[in-house]
Design a protein around this motif. Structure first.
Motif, PDB file in Angstrom:
ATOM      1  N   ALA B  54       0.842  -1.200   0.000  1.00 36.44           N
ATOM      2  CA  ALA B  54       0.000   0.000   0.000  1.00 36.44           C
ATOM      3  C   ALA B  54       0.876   1.248   0.000  1.00 36.44           C
ATOM      4  CB  ALA B  54      -0.934  -0.004   1.204  1.00 36.44           C
ATOM      5  N   SER B  55       1.942   1.218   0.766  1.00 39.91           N
ATOM      6  CA  SER B  55       2.839   2.359   0.850  1.00 39.91           C
ATOM      7  C   SER B  55       3.447   2.677  -0.520  1.00 39.91           C
ATOM      8  CB  SER B  55       3.916   2.029   1.884  1.00 39.91           C
ATOM      9  OG  SER B  55       4.930   2.979   1.857  1.00 39.91           O
ATOM     10  N   ILE B  56       3.847   1.629  -1.240  1.00 41.25           N
ATOM     11  CA  ILE B  56       4.434   1.814  -2.571  1.00 41.25           C
ATOM     12  C   ILE B  56       3.400   2.343  -3.568  1.00 41.25           C
ATOM     13  CG2 ILE B  56       5.403   0.590  -4.574  1.00 41.25           C
ATOM     14  CD1 ILE B  56       6.627  -1.422  -2.516  1.00 41.25           C
ATOM     15  N   VAL B  57       2.314   1.614  -3.706  1.00 41.03           N
ATOM     16  CA  VAL B  57       1.316   1.923  -4.731  1.00 41.03           C
ATOM     17  C   VAL B  57       0.701   3.310  -4.493  1.00 41.03           C
ATOM     18  CG1 VAL B  57      -0.919   1.271  -5.699  1.00 41.03           C
ATOM     19  CG2 VAL B  57       0.786  -0.497  -5.195  1.00 41.03           C
ATOM     20  N   LEU B  58       0.331   3.580  -3.236  1.00 44.05           N
ATOM     21  CA  LEU B  58      -0.350   4.840  -2.969  1.00 44.05           C
ATOM     22  C   LEU B  58       0.596   6.029  -3.057  1.00 44.05           C
ATOM     23  CD1 LEU B  58      -2.783   3.646  -0.160  1.00 44.05           C
ATOM     24  CD2 LEU B  58      -3.277   4.008  -2.598  1.00 44.05           C
ATOM     25  N   SER B  59       1.887   5.822  -2.729  1.00 43.14           N
ATOM     26  CA  SER B  59       2.810   6.957  -2.854  1.00 43.14           C
ATOM     27  C   SER B  59       2.952   7.367  -4.314  1.00 43.14           C
ATOM     28  CB  SER B  59       4.166   6.656  -2.208  1.00 43.14           C
ATOM     29  OG  SER B  59       5.055   6.057  -3.127  1.00 43.14           O
ATOM     30  N   MET B 103       3.355  -0.729  -8.820  1.00 42.51           N
ATOM     31  CA  MET B 103       1.994  -0.188  -8.914  1.00 42.51           C
ATOM     32  C   MET B 103       1.234  -0.868 -10.036  1.00 42.51           C
ATOM     33  SD  MET B 103       0.676   3.757  -9.373  1.00 42.51           S
ATOM     34  CE  MET B 103       0.957   3.951 -11.133  1.00 42.51           C
ATOM     35  N   ASN B 104       1.862  -0.968 -11.211  1.00 45.19           N
ATOM     36  CA  ASN B 104       1.177  -1.530 -12.374  1.00 45.19           C
ATOM     37  C   ASN B 104       0.918  -3.022 -12.255  1.00 45.19           C
ATOM     38  OD1 ASN B 104       0.625   0.300 -14.806  1.00 45.19           O
ATOM     39  ND2 ASN B 104       2.564   1.045 -13.984  1.00 45.19           N
ATOM     40  N   ASN B 105       1.861  -3.746 -11.696  1.00 39.80           N
ATOM     41  CA  ASN B 105       1.720  -5.208 -11.653  1.00 39.80           C
ATOM     42  C   ASN B 105       0.933  -5.692 -10.443  1.00 39.80           C
ATOM     43  OD1 ASN B 105       3.420  -5.255 -13.871  1.00 39.80           O
ATOM     44  ND2 ASN B 105       5.262  -5.542 -12.613  1.00 39.80           N
ATOM     45  N   ASP B 106       1.072  -4.988  -9.303  1.00 43.68           N
ATOM     46  CA  ASP B 106       0.609  -5.583  -8.046  1.00 43.68           C
ATOM     47  C   ASP B 106      -0.518  -4.840  -7.336  1.00 43.68           C
ATOM     48  OD1 ASP B 106       2.304  -7.822  -8.132  1.00 43.68           O
ATOM     49  OD2 ASP B 106       3.993  -6.648  -7.416  1.00 43.68           O
ATOM     50  N   ASP B 111      -5.491  -4.752  -0.364  1.00 42.48           N
ATOM     51  CA  ASP B 111      -6.751  -5.140   0.288  1.00 42.48           C
ATOM     52  C   ASP B 111      -7.857  -4.191  -0.187  1.00 42.48           C
ATOM     53  OD1 ASP B 111      -6.627  -2.791   1.811  1.00 42.48           O
ATOM     54  OD2 ASP B 111      -5.689  -3.809   3.513  1.00 42.48           O
ATOM     55  N   GLU B 112      -9.099  -4.543   0.118  1.00 46.83           N
ATOM     56  CA  GLU B 112     -10.231  -3.823  -0.485  1.00 46.83           C
ATOM     57  C   GLU B 112     -10.167  -2.313  -0.258  1.00 46.83           C
ATOM     58  OE1 GLU B 112     -12.311  -4.879  -2.796  1.00 46.83           O
ATOM     59  OE2 GLU B 112     -11.019  -6.632  -2.633  1.00 46.83           O
ATOM     60  N   GLU B 113      -9.848  -1.917   0.964  1.00 44.66           N
ATOM     61  CA  GLU B 113      -9.834  -0.488   1.286  1.00 44.66           C
ATOM     62  C   GLU B 113      -8.781   0.252   0.446  1.00 44.66           C
ATOM     63  OE1 GLU B 113      -9.570   0.256   5.500  1.00 44.66           O
ATOM     64  OE2 GLU B 113      -9.044   2.369   5.148  1.00 44.66           O
ATOM     65  N   ASN B 114      -7.571  -0.290   0.425  1.00 44.84           N
ATOM     66  CA  ASN B 114      -6.502   0.360  -0.337  1.00 44.84           C
ATOM     67  C   ASN B 114      -6.741   0.293  -1.840  1.00 44.84           C
ATOM     68  OD1 ASN B 114      -4.818   1.307   1.775  1.00 44.84           O
ATOM     69  ND2 ASN B 114      -4.111  -0.792   2.136  1.00 44.84           N
ATOM     70  N   LYS B 115      -7.343  -0.801  -2.302  1.00 46.67           N
ATOM     71  CA  LYS B 115      -7.642  -0.932  -3.722  1.00 46.67           C
ATOM     72  C   LYS B 115      -8.643   0.144  -4.158  1.00 46.67           C
ATOM     73  CE  LYS B 115      -8.031  -5.209  -5.335  1.00 46.67           C
ATOM     74  NZ  LYS B 115      -8.716  -6.482  -5.574  1.00 46.67           N
ATOM     75  N   THR B 116      -9.658   0.341  -3.328  1.00 46.14           N
ATOM     76  CA  THR B 116     -10.652   1.376  -3.624  1.00 46.14           C
ATOM     77  C   THR B 116      -9.995   2.754  -3.686  1.00 46.14           C
ATOM     78  OG1 THR B 116     -12.298   0.057  -2.478  1.00 46.14           O
ATOM     79  CG2 THR B 116     -12.848   2.368  -2.837  1.00 46.14           C
ATOM     80  N   LEU B 117      -9.106   2.997  -2.723  1.00 50.05           N
ATOM     81  CA  LEU B 117      -8.403   4.280  -2.695  1.00 50.05           C
ATOM     82  C   LEU B 117      -7.531   4.446  -3.948  1.00 50.05           C
ATOM     83  CD1 LEU B 117      -7.629   6.864  -1.296  1.00 50.05           C
ATOM     84  CD2 LEU B 117      -6.066   5.596   0.200  1.00 50.05           C
ATOM     85  N   TYR B 118      -6.777   3.401  -4.291  1.00 57.75           N
ATOM     86  CA  TYR B 118      -5.929   3.456  -5.487  1.00 57.75           C
ATOM     87  C   TYR B 118      -6.768   3.727  -6.742  1.00 57.75           C
ATOM     88  CZ  TYR B 118      -3.445   1.842  -9.599  1.00 57.75           C
ATOM     89  OH  TYR B 118      -2.924   1.767 -10.860  1.00 57.75           O
ATOM     90  N   LEU B 121      -7.917   7.282  -6.941  1.00 59.88           N
ATOM     91  CA  LEU B 121      -6.835   8.199  -7.332  1.00 59.88           C
ATOM     92  C   LEU B 121      -6.573   8.103  -8.836  1.00 59.88           C
ATOM     93  CD1 LEU B 121      -4.368   7.573  -4.356  1.00 59.88           C
ATOM     94  CD2 LEU B 121      -5.400   9.791  -4.929  1.00 59.88           C
ATOM     95  N   ARG B 122      -6.603   6.886  -9.353  1.00 58.06           N
ATOM     96  CA  ARG B 122      -6.379   6.662 -10.777  1.00 58.06           C
ATOM     97  C   ARG B 122      -7.480   7.340 -11.617  1.00 58.06           C
ATOM     98  NH1 ARG B 122      -3.655   2.199 -13.891  1.00 58.06           N
ATOM     99  NH2 ARG B 122      -4.854   2.031 -15.810  1.00 58.06           N
ATOM    100  N   LYS B 123      -8.706   7.186 -11.142  1.00 61.91           N
ATOM    101  CA  LYS B 123      -9.858   7.788 -11.814  1.00 61.91           C
ATOM    102  C   LYS B 123      -9.763   9.317 -11.774  1.00 61.91           C
ATOM    103  CE  LYS B 123     -14.758   6.698 -12.063  1.00 61.91           C
ATOM    104  NZ  LYS B 123     -15.900   6.034 -11.405  1.00 61.91           N
TER     105      LYS B 123
END
Lengths: 190, 190
Positions: B54-59, B103-106, B111-118, B121-123
């Protein structure tokens, strides 16, 4: 249904299943069930799952090389060659989405011989595409933009098109054929 | 090494491992081994593998949104905004390749909460990018090319850049910063 049609039917159904679940997750049994026939009778038409995969991947790869081979020798401007190539990608995207998806996702599962053949077709296609750009730039028909950057930018967009197009049915094929070449070749600014 | 530096070190090493082997194939034990410390002492700095992901993807995702947020309100032409966005993608590609790859691969393993947040942000990023194009076309600074096709073509190329760039060290960062915006915005033809 004659033997060839039945074989074709098996390959089309397999491509749809591979796209949905991935090559590894689909068994010959799943494929037979999807077609409503016995697994044993699949083997009257096809010897293995690998044969189906190779048939799918190599038919698309050969189609691409076949098309660029008809384009290269034509006495037309580079821009027309590139437009024709983009149109061909769009047509295959619309008509053979499952095959394209299967080629992109599952070529890695080809056996060594078929993988080598696939990669050499892919390399051949890229080399011919690069050569069209090189000649176009040499003739001043195209701007002098770094050739590897140009090959990467255009082919990446074309190769990813099927993923996006399947999700976005808002764009008609007609608009795509007009506006994708404009974007890729002419750009957003004058 | 203080606590924050050690945490940063863990995240950087994890990103490298995730990129090489995929998130699922890397254990906290592997990560500790790679860093030459005991697995137990990892947990002084980080609570789980999921927290690292989460730290990697969200940063990265926040970095992208943060950048476009500084670009949107600037009193400059659309083309300059787009150039600045392309340059930012190139800089992140060069400086944070492991993070981008992760970010692109993983992201799918969040988890659901972080996926929704990611995904939000992408949207958000895409919506802001689309709006720059829309305004540019309305002001006649950009050609009227179908907006979804334009968003797709440009963002796909930028998002795939790290894959290609890592393989092609023939192209310098300087050339990429000059020629990629030319290709994506100005096109190959006059």
């Amino acid at each position: 249904m004659n033997k060839n049609n039945r074989r074709e039917d098996i390959v089309l159904t397999a491509a749809k299943l591979f796209r949905k679940k991935g090559y590894n997750a689909v068994s010959m049994r799943d494929l037979a069930a999807e077609m409503g026939i016995k697994a044993a009778s699949l083997y009257n038409h096809i010897s293995s799952k690998q044969e189906i995969l190779a048939s799918i991947v190599l038919s698309v790869a050969k189609d691409f090389v076949g098309h660029i081979d008809t384009v290269v020798p034509q006495p037309i401007a580079s821009i027309e060659k590139l437009t024709s190539i983009i149109h061909h990608h769009i047509e295959l995207t619309a008509e053979q989405t499952d095959f394209l998806a299967c080629m992109n996702n599952d070529w890695i599962h080809l056996d060594e011989e078929n993988k080598t053949l696939y990669l050499s077709l892919r390399k051949e296609y890229e080399a011919k595409f690069r050569e069209i750009l090189r000649v176009g730039m040499a003739k001043n028909e195209l701007k002098n933009i770094h050739i590897e950057i140009s090959v990467f930018g255009i082919l990446t967009t074309l190769r990813t098109l099927y993923v996006w197009y399947a999700k976005k049915d808002v764009v008609s094929l007609k608009t795509l054929k007009t506006d994708l070449p404009r974007l890729l070749l002419d750009g957003l600014i004058d």
